[in-house]
Design a protein around this motif. Sequence first.
Motif, short mmCIF file in Angstrom:
data_model
loop_
_atom_site.label_atom_id
_atom_site.label_comp_id
_atom_site.label_asym_id
_atom_site.label_seq_id
_atom_site.Cartn_x
_atom_site.Cartn_y
_atom_site.Cartn_z
N LEU A 402 -46.66 -14.35 15.73
CA LEU A 402 -47.02 -15.25 16.83
C LEU A 402 -46.32 -16.61 16.75
O LEU A 402 -46.28 -17.33 17.75
CB LEU A 402 -48.53 -15.46 16.87
N ALA A 403 -45.77 -16.97 15.61
CA ALA A 403 -45.01 -18.22 15.52
C ALA A 403 -43.77 -18.12 16.40
O ALA A 403 -43.25 -17.03 16.66
CB ALA A 403 -44.62 -18.50 14.07
N PRO A 404 -43.24 -19.26 16.89
CA PRO A 404 -42.10 -19.23 17.82
C PRO A 404 -40.78 -18.78 17.21
O PRO A 404 -39.83 -18.54 17.94
CB PRO A 404 -41.99 -20.69 18.28
N ASN A 405 -40.71 -18.67 15.89
CA ASN A 405 -39.49 -18.15 15.27
C ASN A 405 -39.29 -16.69 15.66
O ASN A 405 -40.21 -16.03 16.13
CB ASN A 405 -39.59 -18.28 13.75
N ILE A 406 -38.08 -16.18 15.45
CA ILE A 406 -37.79 -14.78 15.75
C ILE A 406 -38.30 -13.92 14.60
O ILE A 406 -37.88 -14.10 13.45
CB ILE A 406 -36.29 -14.57 15.97
N PRO A 407 -39.22 -12.97 14.86
CA PRO A 407 -39.76 -12.17 13.77
C PRO A 407 -38.91 -10.94 13.48
O PRO A 407 -38.32 -10.32 14.38
CB PRO A 407 -41.14 -11.76 14.28
N LEU A 408 -38.86 -10.57 12.20
CA LEU A 408 -38.17 -9.36 11.77
C LEU A 408 -39.12 -8.54 10.92
O LEU A 408 -39.72 -9.06 9.96
CB LEU A 408 -36.90 -9.70 10.98
N LEU A 409 -39.27 -7.27 11.27
CA LEU A 409 -40.09 -6.32 10.52
C LEU A 409 -39.17 -5.41 9.73
O LEU A 409 -38.01 -5.20 10.10
CB LEU A 409 -40.95 -5.48 11.45
N PHE A 410 -39.69 -4.84 8.66
CA PHE A 410 -38.94 -3.85 7.88
C PHE A 410 -39.60 -2.50 8.07
O PHE A 410 -40.82 -2.37 7.97
CB PHE A 410 -38.92 -4.25 6.40
N MET A 411 -38.80 -1.50 8.34
CA MET A 411 -39.30 -0.17 8.68
C MET A 411 -40.44 0.26 7.77
O MET A 411 -40.36 0.17 6.55
CB MET A 411 -38.16 0.85 8.60
N GLY A 412 -41.52 0.71 8.38
CA GLY A 412 -42.68 1.19 7.64
C GLY A 412 -43.80 0.19 7.56
O GLY A 412 -44.97 0.58 7.42
N GLU A 413 -43.50 -1.10 7.64
CA GLU A 413 -44.59 -2.07 7.47
C GLU A 413 -45.57 -1.98 8.62
O GLU A 413 -46.76 -2.28 8.45
CB GLU A 413 -44.08 -3.49 7.27
N LEU A 488 -50.76 -7.81 18.29
CA LEU A 488 -50.05 -9.08 18.10
C LEU A 488 -48.79 -9.15 18.96
O LEU A 488 -48.51 -10.19 19.57
CB LEU A 488 -49.69 -9.25 16.62
N LEU A 489 -48.05 -8.06 19.03
CA LEU A 489 -46.82 -8.09 19.82
C LEU A 489 -47.11 -8.13 21.32
O LEU A 489 -46.32 -8.67 22.09
CB LEU A 489 -45.95 -6.88 19.47
N PHE A 555 -56.97 -16.58 9.99
CA PHE A 555 -55.92 -16.98 10.92
C PHE A 555 -56.53 -17.16 12.30
O PHE A 555 -57.38 -16.38 12.73
CB PHE A 555 -54.83 -15.92 10.99
N ILE A 556 -56.04 -18.20 13.00
CA ILE A 556 -56.45 -18.43 14.37
C ILE A 556 -55.28 -19.05 15.12
O ILE A 556 -54.50 -19.82 14.54
CB ILE A 556 -57.70 -19.33 14.45
N ALA A 557 -55.13 -18.67 16.37
CA ALA A 557 -54.08 -19.23 17.22
C ALA A 557 -54.65 -19.49 18.60
O ALA A 557 -55.52 -18.75 19.08
CB ALA A 557 -52.89 -18.27 17.31
N GLY A 558 -54.16 -20.55 19.24
CA GLY A 558 -54.60 -20.87 20.59
C GLY A 558 -53.50 -21.57 21.37
O GLY A 558 -52.57 -22.16 20.80
N ILE A 559 -53.59 -21.49 22.71
CA ILE A 559 -52.68 -22.19 23.60
C ILE A 559 -53.51 -22.99 24.59
O ILE A 559 -54.38 -22.43 25.27
CB ILE A 559 -51.77 -21.21 24.37
#
Length: 561
Positions: A402-413, A488-489, A555-559
């Motif tokens: 959810l952070a504005p950075n570009i996320p990268l996942l690794f296969m299987g996670e 999340l996505l 964890f908590i997020a809001g806009i």
Amino acid sequence: MNAWGPEPLPDGTTRFRLWAPGTPQVVLDCDDTHLPMTPQDDGWHIADHSAPPGTRYRFHIGDTPVPDPASRRQHGGVHGWSIVPDHSHDWRVPEWRGRPWHEVVIMELHAGTLGGFSGVTQRLPVMAALGVTAIQLMPINAFAGDRGWGYDGVLPYAVHEAYGSPAELRALIDAAHELGLSVFLDVVYNHFGPDGNYLGLYADRFFHRDVATPWGGAVAVDEEPVARFFIDNALMWLRDYRFDGLRFDAVHAIDNPSFLDAMAAEIRAALPNRHVHLVLENEHNDADRLHAAAYDAQWNDDFHNVMHVLLTGETSAYYADFADRPAERLARALSQGFIYQGDPSPNQDGRPRGTPSGHLPPTRFVNFLQNHDQVGNRAMGERLTLLTDPAKLRAATALMLLAPNIPLLFMGEEEGSESPFFFFTDFHDDLADAVREGRRREFAKFPAFADPAARERIPDPNAPETFESSRPQPGPAAPSWTALYHQLLTVRRERIVPQLHDVRSLGAEATGDAAVTARWQLADGTILTMAIDLADHPAPLPTIAGQIFTIDGRFIAGIAR
């Protein structure tokens, strides 16, 4: 300007070229024809011959047959014959122009462990449904043997035979584009592998032997033919295969910013009407490369490293740089990108590392909790599912996605995989022994492997079972992990991505030993706020307006405006 590799000519013949400065005679071996090549003043050797696509060829340097270093396809491995390529392909999505960078969510994949190009193609619909918008293939160019990570490649232009044909690779990319997925490729321009690299035999000027890297002499990118070799390679993947972007491995080992800038500028000029994304791996944390006209982003190891310390408590080796005040360091990563911005690095004998990055938008940084390096370079290849508390990992996953950075996942996670991902190779004889024993020596400095008997437990990289064990399998809690990633996505796609084209940090602060609150202003003026606590006994999270996601009281997020 000479280009590398076979070139079809208007008269129907093919022009073959090899840069072999200092070599008096090169012979082209084209099926049953042996044709002396004509040496040029600039070190190139040229021959024209009738050779339609599919023709086998190689060069002879004295009595030694060598493949074309710019071979587009091999038959019989990296010591075998090169094949005149056929780049024709009836693209099913010719109008595809890629996705804007701020929409990107990357899944890093190893084609070999997933069944080659056809195996990856079969998995694309599941990844698209999850909310991934791009896949990134670990290197797929030709290397010795069948099994390997790809970073020991020796023929950067050739598709690795064990993964499939060029046609199967194009079919994979077509299928991805039909699903709206971008496809990135990891390329290695800083070194060649130890088995099958013949360049030193006939083109010693390809390397600066007096400039040491972990793999030998540095590539001589200040030589025009060498720079051309790599820039044309990048353009080949982007043009002939329609990859949407490249990740450049370990450019700190190239250590030539002028070459990096020239390469980016030429790629941008050649493909002005597509979303082509260029991403660096650079231990130097060089923020000067990360502006819109050059590179889109850099893998942010600093974010991973401090998160790993907070999640696992591990502080040995390079994690020592992040052991002190990790919450403050995480706050800096979230608000400014790099943690080390010219600060002295204890792990590098106190030498400064990095340059200021706080002026860059968050999307210039690719954040991850796991990748091939950070899992596979562990002695036993453990994933975070086996190294930390599941509640902490869920919270960390929410922060990353959810952070504005570009996320990268690794296969299987995304399936909570507990499968290891080992370092694996397919070397033989003395080289196999050297790689196996070298890896065990590498871990001797760690307390868990100080005893020689303990080091014997480290898997042999050359054993077939080491590779087979690295195929990702769903973990015991796969459905719940997949549901979390999908949720999340979905939130990211619907609530955050539409406003990421213009986002800036409003700062972050440590609110506890393992707790951080961060804020960003989105394009529409709203404020995205996130709070996380990775302590063993978390304190109550702050109240955040406009709540969009919360998990496990960590964890908590809001806009909100």
